[in-house]
Structures are given as structure tokens and as C-alpha cells.
Design a protein around this motif. Structure first.
Motif, PDB file in Angstrom:
ATOM      1  N   VAL A   1      -4.153  12.560  -0.460  1.00  0.00           N
ATOM      2  CA  VAL A   1      -5.532  12.934  -0.799  1.00  0.00           C
ATOM      3  C   VAL A   1      -6.589  11.918  -0.355  1.00  0.00           C
ATOM      4  O   VAL A   1      -7.734  12.284  -0.141  1.00  0.00           O
ATOM      5  N   THR A   2      -6.212  10.654  -0.212  1.00  0.00           N
ATOM      6  CA  THR A   2      -7.199   9.628   0.136  1.00  0.00           C
ATOM      7  C   THR A   2      -7.492   9.654   1.635  1.00  0.00           C
ATOM      8  O   THR A   2      -6.573   9.556   2.440  1.00  0.00           O
ATOM      9  N   PRO A   3      -8.769   9.792   2.010  1.00  0.00           N
ATOM     10  CA  PRO A   3      -9.114   9.788   3.449  1.00  0.00           C
ATOM     11  C   PRO A   3      -8.716   8.456   4.110  1.00  0.00           C
ATOM     12  O   PRO A   3      -8.844   7.398   3.506  1.00  0.00           O
ATOM     13  N   MET A   4      -8.260   8.552   5.344  1.00  0.00           N
ATOM     14  CA  MET A   4      -7.786   7.367   6.067  1.00  0.00           C
ATOM     15  C   MET A   4      -8.869   6.301   6.206  1.00  0.00           C
ATOM     16  O   MET A   4      -8.589   5.114   6.093  1.00  0.00           O
TER      17      MET A   4
ATOM     18  N   LEU B   1       0.864  -1.178   0.000  1.00  0.00           N
ATOM     19  CA  LEU B   1       0.000   0.000   0.000  1.00  0.00           C
ATOM     20  C   LEU B   1       0.899   1.227   0.000  1.00  0.00           C
ATOM     21  O   LEU B   1       1.817   1.325   0.815  1.00  0.00           O
ATOM     22  N   HIS B   2       0.628   2.153  -0.921  1.00  0.00           N
ATOM     23  CA  HIS B   2       1.412   3.395  -0.993  1.00  0.00           C
ATOM     24  C   HIS B   2       0.588   4.546  -0.433  1.00  0.00           C
ATOM     25  O   HIS B   2      -0.589   4.688  -0.755  1.00  0.00           O
ATOM     26  N   ASN B   3       1.220   5.358   0.403  1.00  0.00           N
ATOM     27  CA  ASN B   3       0.538   6.500   0.990  1.00  0.00           C
ATOM     28  C   ASN B   3       0.356   7.602  -0.051  1.00  0.00           C
ATOM     29  O   ASN B   3       1.168   7.747  -0.960  1.00  0.00           O
ATOM     30  N   ASP B   4      -0.736   8.333   0.067  1.00  0.00           N
ATOM     31  CA  ASP B   4      -0.881   9.568  -0.705  1.00  0.00           C
ATOM     32  C   ASP B   4      -1.533  10.595   0.213  1.00  0.00           C
ATOM     33  O   ASP B   4      -2.023  10.252   1.288  1.00  0.00           O
TER      34      ASP B   4
ATOM     35  N   ALA C   1       1.641   2.971   6.467  1.00  0.00           N
ATOM     36  CA  ALA C   1       1.807   3.589   5.140  1.00  0.00           C
ATOM     37  C   ALA C   1       1.819   5.109   5.279  1.00  0.00           C
ATOM     38  O   ALA C   1       2.605   5.797   4.619  1.00  0.00           O
ATOM     39  N   HIS C   2       0.971   5.624   6.150  1.00  0.00           N
ATOM     40  CA  HIS C   2       0.885   7.069   6.374  1.00  0.00           C
ATOM     41  C   HIS C   2       2.213   7.621   6.900  1.00  0.00           C
ATOM     42  O   HIS C   2       2.676   8.656   6.447  1.00  0.00           O
ATOM     43  N   SER C   3       2.831   6.890   7.838  1.00  0.00           N
ATOM     44  CA  SER C   3       4.078   7.395   8.436  1.00  0.00           C
ATOM     45  C   SER C   3       5.326   7.035   7.635  1.00  0.00           C
ATOM     46  O   SER C   3       6.275   7.806   7.604  1.00  0.00           O
TER      47      SER C   3
END
Length: 97
Positions: free
Chosen positions: A27-30, A22-25, A55-57
């Protein structure tokens, strides 16, 4: 039947495993990320949240480990679902070391 079972176990272990990443971006809500993870890769809500936060961190996190064909199928279905929701979220597949 013990011999048959051993052969079946051996075949399973010979299948190369792949990592679904999974790649963080930004714009996509958590909550949407967690929804996608739970729908396609992780049944446990707490685990899905942990993967999303990783992924977020870290920018990326392992969502699942599975044989290539299954990984390709699930990633394709996830991307189709994501696009149908008018969102963007990226999963990639890479061999396990």
C-alpha cells in the motif's frame, strides 16, 4: 595520543551492531518509502531507491546498520513521521550475525 585513539577505536568495535530492516507492503507508494529512507537512514538517493527496490522484490531489505540505541531512536522517529503522514511502513531491528 596514538594510544588514546586506539582505545577509542577498540570501544567502537565492541559496540554490538544492529540491522534496521525495511519491510515491504503493498500500500505504501514507492516514492514515500524513498523519502522516509532518505530522511532517516540513507543520505544517497540512488542507494535509497536500491534499498526500496530490494524490499519490494525480496519482502525486506537492510536500511542501515548501527548501534541499538541509535537504531531504536531512528526507527521510532521514522514510525512517528510515517503515522503523521497517514501512511504505514514498517521498520524492525535485529542483531547483526
Amino acid at each position: 595520543s596514538g594510544i588514546v585513539q586506539e582505545e577509542a577505536d577498540e570501544k567502537i568495535s565492541l559496540v554490538p551492531m544492529y540491522r534496521v530492516v525495511l519491510h515491504n507492503d503493498d500500500v505504501t507508494p514507492m516514492d514515500f518509502v524513498v523519502t522516509v529512507l532518505m530522511r532517516f537512514f540513507i543520505s544517497d538517493a540512488q542507494r535509497a531507491k536500491e534499498v526500496m527496490m530490494a524490499a519490494h522484490s525480496d519482502g525486506r531489505a537492510t536500511a542501515a546498520i548501527m548501534p541499538l540505541e541509535r537504531a531504536e531512536f531512528k526507527v521510532m522517529r521514522a514510525h512517528t513521521f510515517i503515522q503523521a503522514q497517514g501512511r504505514q511502513l514498517t521498520f524492525t531491528i535485529e542483531p547483526c550475525e
